[in-house]
Design a protein around this motif. Sequence first.
Motif, PDB file in Angstrom:
ATOM      1  N   LYS A 275       0.831  -1.202   0.000  1.00 12.36           N
ATOM      2  CA  LYS A 275       0.000   0.000   0.000  1.00 12.36           C
ATOM      3  C   LYS A 275       0.867   1.254   0.000  1.00 12.36           C
ATOM      4  O   LYS A 275       0.632   2.191  -0.776  1.00 12.36           O
ATOM      5  CB  LYS A 275      -0.909  -0.001   1.233  1.00 12.36           C
ATOM      6  CG  LYS A 275      -1.981   1.086   1.228  1.00 12.36           C
ATOM      7  CD  LYS A 275      -3.053   0.812   0.209  1.00 12.36           C
ATOM      8  CE  LYS A 275      -4.218   1.774   0.349  1.00 12.36           C
ATOM      9  NZ  LYS A 275      -5.266   1.531  -0.678  1.00 12.36           N
ATOM     10  N   ILE A 276       1.883   1.271   0.865  1.00 18.87           N
ATOM     11  CA  ILE A 276       2.790   2.423   0.908  1.00 18.87           C
ATOM     12  C   ILE A 276       3.532   2.570  -0.407  1.00 18.87           C
ATOM     13  O   ILE A 276       3.763   3.683  -0.898  1.00 18.87           O
ATOM     14  CB  ILE A 276       3.770   2.274   2.093  1.00 18.87           C
ATOM     15  CG1 ILE A 276       3.011   2.392   3.415  1.00 18.87           C
ATOM     16  CG2 ILE A 276       4.877   3.326   2.020  1.00 18.87           C
ATOM     17  CD1 ILE A 276       3.848   2.084   4.635  1.00 18.87           C
ATOM     18  N   GLY A 277       3.876   1.434  -1.020  1.00 20.16           N
ATOM     19  CA  GLY A 277       4.567   1.481  -2.307  1.00 20.16           C
ATOM     20  C   GLY A 277       3.709   2.031  -3.430  1.00 20.16           C
ATOM     21  O   GLY A 277       4.236   2.429  -4.477  1.00 20.16           O
ATOM     22  N   SER A 278       2.376   2.077  -3.232  1.00 16.88           N
ATOM     23  CA  SER A 278       1.484   2.577  -4.278  1.00 16.88           C
ATOM     24  C   SER A 278       1.242   4.076  -4.184  1.00 16.88           C
ATOM     25  O   SER A 278       0.483   4.635  -4.995  1.00 16.88           O
ATOM     26  CB  SER A 278       0.139   1.845  -4.203  1.00 16.88           C
ATOM     27  OG  SER A 278      -0.641   2.300  -3.102  1.00 16.88           O
ATOM     28  N   ILE A 279       1.860   4.742  -3.188  1.00 11.92           N
ATOM     29  CA  ILE A 279       1.653   6.192  -3.041  1.00 11.92           C
ATOM     30  C   ILE A 279       2.117   6.908  -4.310  1.00 11.92           C
ATOM     31  O   ILE A 279       3.222   6.656  -4.818  1.00 11.92           O
ATOM     32  CB  ILE A 279       2.429   6.723  -1.820  1.00 11.92           C
ATOM     33  CG1 ILE A 279       1.853   6.129  -0.534  1.00 11.92           C
ATOM     34  CG2 ILE A 279       2.343   8.243  -1.758  1.00 11.92           C
ATOM     35  CD1 ILE A 279       2.644   6.480   0.703  1.00 11.92           C
ATOM     36  N   ARG A 280       1.286   7.792  -4.813  1.00  6.94           N
ATOM     37  CA  ARG A 280       1.593   8.557  -6.034  1.00  6.94           C
ATOM     38  C   ARG A 280       2.174   9.909  -5.632  1.00  6.94           C
ATOM     39  O   ARG A 280       1.465  10.911  -5.557  1.00  6.94           O
ATOM     40  CB  ARG A 280       0.326   8.731  -6.869  1.00  6.94           C
ATOM     41  CG  ARG A 280      -0.366   7.425  -7.247  1.00  6.94           C
ATOM     42  CD  ARG A 280      -1.795   7.688  -7.676  1.00  6.94           C
ATOM     43  NE  ARG A 280      -2.495   6.465  -8.049  1.00  6.94           N
ATOM     44  CZ  ARG A 280      -3.808   6.279  -7.882  1.00  6.94           C
ATOM     45  NH1 ARG A 280      -4.554   7.232  -7.337  1.00  6.94           N
ATOM     46  NH2 ARG A 280      -4.379   5.142  -8.238  1.00  6.94           N
ATOM     47  N   TRP A 281       3.466   9.916  -5.385  1.00  9.21           N
ATOM     48  CA  TRP A 281       4.112  11.116  -4.868  1.00  9.21           C
ATOM     49  C   TRP A 281       3.981  12.288  -5.830  1.00  9.21           C
ATOM     50  O   TRP A 281       3.943  13.448  -5.406  1.00  9.21           O
ATOM     51  CB  TRP A 281       5.590  10.825  -4.590  1.00  9.21           C
ATOM     52  CG  TRP A 281       5.799   9.784  -3.532  1.00  9.21           C
ATOM     53  CD1 TRP A 281       6.173   8.490  -3.718  1.00  9.21           C
ATOM     54  CD2 TRP A 281       5.622   9.942  -2.117  1.00  9.21           C
ATOM     55  NE1 TRP A 281       6.246   7.814  -2.525  1.00  9.21           N
ATOM     56  CE2 TRP A 281       5.915   8.685  -1.517  1.00  9.21           C
ATOM     57  CE3 TRP A 281       5.251  11.009  -1.301  1.00  9.21           C
ATOM     58  CZ2 TRP A 281       5.844   8.492  -0.148  1.00  9.21           C
ATOM     59  CZ3 TRP A 281       5.183  10.810   0.068  1.00  9.21           C
ATOM     60  CH2 TRP A 281       5.481   9.563   0.629  1.00  9.21           C
ATOM     61  N   ASN A 282       3.922  12.022  -7.120  1.00  6.31           N
ATOM     62  CA  ASN A 282       3.858  13.103  -8.114  1.00  6.31           C
ATOM     63  C   ASN A 282       2.523  13.842  -8.093  1.00  6.31           C
ATOM     64  O   ASN A 282       2.384  14.896  -8.726  1.00  6.31           O
ATOM     65  CB  ASN A 282       4.110  12.552  -9.513  1.00  6.31           C
ATOM     66  CG  ASN A 282       3.056  11.549  -9.943  1.00  6.31           C
ATOM     67  OD1 ASN A 282       2.589  10.734  -9.144  1.00  6.31           O
ATOM     68  ND2 ASN A 282       2.675  11.587 -11.218  1.00  6.31           N
TER      69      ASN A 282
END
Length: 289
Positions: A275-282
């Motif tokens: 879930k954390i890896g799916s964060i869309r930082w952009n």
Amino acid sequence: MILLRLVCLIRKDLMAVKIQKTGKQHSREWFEALMIAAVFAAIIRVFILESYRIPTSSMESTLLAGDFLFVNKFVYGAKVPMTDYRLPAVDTVERGDIIVFKFPKDRSLNYIKRCVALPGDTLAIRERQLFVNNAAVPLPEHAQFLNEMVPAGQPDQQIFPRYSDFNKDNYGPLRIPAQGDVLELNRNTIYLYGSLIADEGHRVSVMGERIMIDGVPATSYSVTQNYYFAMGDNRDNSLDSRYWGFLPEKDMIGQALMVYWSWDPHISLLSPIEKIGSIRWNRMALMVH
């Protein structure tokens, strides 16, 4: 010696009382601070700014499912809870605004779409090209079509109004009702305006060729509020005004402002690393337009 010991005991008791009293005072101060903070948070949420989560793909690729955004509620005049009263608006709704509103067919749900036509506008779609007041409206920057175009003249019975020859790609022309408009009522137009009249608090029925409003024959109706037409940027996958009709002004909540968080909604919180890896930082702090 005994007197000295007694003085010491009394002093200890007084200090204990003082400490206990100070602790209660601190607890009360913390409680008051929390209550004040809660009141301010409630005021901000009700009248100024509210968080909203994008649940579907109807606005892709402008907004994505899993985006969390702030909605500006005071710009159109926030509604006072449990009343029909609105605070004065800072600005009016404009064509192209991305708006959040109560879904007119189920007001327990909030929808987000793009306002494409204002009260009094005439809207038409010809081979997917949107026209407002006979002027072509460019497709929003990130909007998209996913399916094949439906040709003109091929009706879709899911499209508003019923029994028209409209479809999602060829629609109208249709005038968006404005406050004060006088609508002509007959067996053909009742499918276009019947739900609007009912939503404004009247009983609508058809008896033969006659249109009845509150049990009285009527050939016209005066509109009491403004209406809008809303569409999703994902034009082939959006339950919008093409399917359910005009958006009443009373259902307007606010204008989408900024994405503050975004991640993949399909990944469970039970898989925290994924879930954390799916964060869309952009997409963080992305202004919505």
